[in-house]
Design an enzyme around this catalytic site. Structure first.
Site, mmCIF file in Angstrom:
data_model
loop_
_atom_site.group_PDB
_atom_site.id
_atom_site.type_symbol
_atom_site.label_atom_id
_atom_site.label_comp_id
_atom_site.label_asym_id
_atom_site.label_seq_id
_atom_site.Cartn_x
_atom_site.Cartn_y
_atom_site.Cartn_z
ATOM 1 N N ASP A 67 -41.771 -10.454 27.385
ATOM 2 C CA ASP A 67 -42.498 -11.722 27.552
ATOM 3 C C ASP A 67 -41.747 -12.835 26.839
ATOM 4 O OD1 ASP A 67 -44.736 -11.083 28.968
ATOM 5 O OD2 ASP A 67 -46.145 -11.414 27.342
ATOM 6 N N TYR A 69 -41.659 -15.833 24.094
ATOM 7 C CA TYR A 69 -42.426 -16.058 22.858
ATOM 8 C C TYR A 69 -43.652 -16.906 23.187
ATOM 9 C CZ TYR A 69 -38.135 -14.625 20.371
ATOM 10 O OH TYR A 69 -37.036 -13.950 19.904
ATOM 11 N N PHE A 80 -35.353 -13.561 23.802
ATOM 12 C CA PHE A 80 -35.060 -13.458 22.363
ATOM 13 C C PHE A 80 -34.605 -14.778 21.725
ATOM 14 C CE2 PHE A 80 -34.463 -8.995 23.767
ATOM 15 C CZ PHE A 80 -35.402 -8.384 22.950
ATOM 16 N N HIS A 189 -36.166 -0.886 20.143
ATOM 17 C CA HIS A 189 -36.320 -2.342 20.218
ATOM 18 C C HIS A 189 -36.021 -2.959 18.839
ATOM 19 C CE1 HIS A 189 -38.391 -6.227 20.757
ATOM 20 N NE2 HIS A 189 -38.239 -6.022 22.059
#
Length: 222
Positions: A67, A69, A80, A189
């Site tokens: 998704d 942020y 990211f 992750h």
């Protein structure tokens, strides 16, 4: 194209058929109504920023996020990544820590990954929009089908691309990649909840550059 999607011409021609599918029309209608009635990120003009920043012909590396942020001022359309001057979220800090460990590079002052995108890194979230403070709020509306088609397109039409799949979600999404012609690197992750379970020490950044070099391609300046 019946929907006014602003996207780099190299992608537009390849994705034209996708834009014409009923699910995409439904998706755009949903997204438009969300932007009209809710606070949604990233800003509308940055929804397709990953594609605008990294034309199809230049894609050498694909990083798959989940998704955008969902905090104010964070999402900028590249997974990211955050804009200059925005405090780096924990996952991004951990990415830079691994780059420091792997390549000896100092931690940067900005979390804006535009400089990666301009070198051929497609920073692709599975879902391209999200409602403020509501992670996952735009999942299951059609974005995943769209980004699956993007991954499939890269897998089929290109060769020698490095895919970085961090965490179970990205790994599941990456099952459609043809591993006989691309390099797929997988690990935990970079989130603080999982980075110690295999993200730290994965050396994905040096491994990516080794592979690109072996193909006669320019390395990424991470």
């Amino acid at each position: 194209m019946p929907v006014d999607v602003k996207i780099h011409p190299s992608w537009k021609s390849l994705l034209e058929a996708e834009f014409d599918k009923p699910y995409f029309h439904d998706l755009i209608a949903f997204v438009r109504s969300e932007y009209a009635t809710q606070t949604v990120y990233p800003p509308g003009k940055e929804i397709f920023a990953a594609f605008d920043a990294c034309p199809f012909d230049e894609v050498k590396v694909v990083i798959i996020g989940q998704d955008p942020y969902h905090g104010r001022g964070q999402a900028n359309g590249l997974c990211f990544s955050v804009h200059d001057g925005v405090r780096m979220p924990p996952s991004l800090v951990n990415i830079f820590k691994e780059i420091q460990r792997d390549l000896g590079k100092p931690l940067p002052s900005s979390g804006n990954l535009q400089r990666w995108a301009s070198q051929g890194v497609l920073l692709l979230n599975a879902t391209l929009t999200v409602r403020e403070s509501s992670p996952g709020s735009h999942q299951g509306k059609g974005w995943e089908a769209f980004t699956d088609s993007v991954i499939r397109l890269i897998s089929e039409k290109k060769s020698g691309v490095v895919f970085l799949l961090w965490g179970a979600y990205a790994q599941k999404k990456g099952e459609i990649i043809d591993r006989s012609k691309h390099l797929v690197l997988m690990s935990a992750h970079p989130s603080p909840f999982s980075a110690d379970r295999g993200f730290f020490g994965n050396k994905h950044f040096s491994k990516t550059n080794d592979y690109l070099r072996s193909k006669g391609l320019k390395e990424i300046d991470w």
